[in-house]
Design a protein around this motif. Sequence first.
Motif, PDB file in Angstrom:
ATOM      1  N   SER A   4      49.713  42.086  39.525  1.00 27.15           N
ATOM      2  CA  SER A   4      48.265  41.943  39.416  1.00 27.15           C
ATOM      3  C   SER A   4      47.787  40.816  40.336  1.00 27.15           C
ATOM      4  N   GLY A  48      37.538  43.895  32.640  1.00 28.75           N
ATOM      5  CA  GLY A  48      38.254  45.160  32.673  1.00 28.75           C
ATOM      6  C   GLY A  48      37.402  46.410  32.519  1.00 28.75           C
ATOM      7  N   GLU A  65      36.103  41.500  38.608  1.00 29.57           N
ATOM      8  CA  GLU A  65      37.016  42.085  39.594  1.00 29.57           C
ATOM      9  C   GLU A  65      36.228  42.932  40.586  1.00 29.57           C
ATOM     10  N   LYS A  70      40.103  38.981  41.827  1.00 29.09           N
ATOM     11  CA  LYS A  70      39.599  38.616  40.502  1.00 29.09           C
ATOM     12  C   LYS A  70      39.111  37.181  40.514  1.00 29.09           C
TER      13      LYS A  70
END
Length: 75
Positions: A4, A48, A65, A70
């Motif tokens: 990530s 998210g 994001e 992010k």
Amino acid sequence: MAKSAPIDDVPTHGEGIRLGQFLQLAGLVDSGGEAKEVIREGDVLVNGEVDQRRGRQLQVGDIVEFGGRKARVSD
């Protein structure tokens, strides 16, 4: 397992900030017009989930994001 993206903390100095403004402050977009466009297109995630409200008031700890990057709202 996919790695990530790292999360950059972006200080807002305790001030409330709207999603469109935060995208610019965090360097995720270059202009307010670009922020408006990417939010409207559904390309921005907040915690998210897609959020298409440019005026959404973000809180400390929210993670935004866009474009594989992010940024977290911090004090």
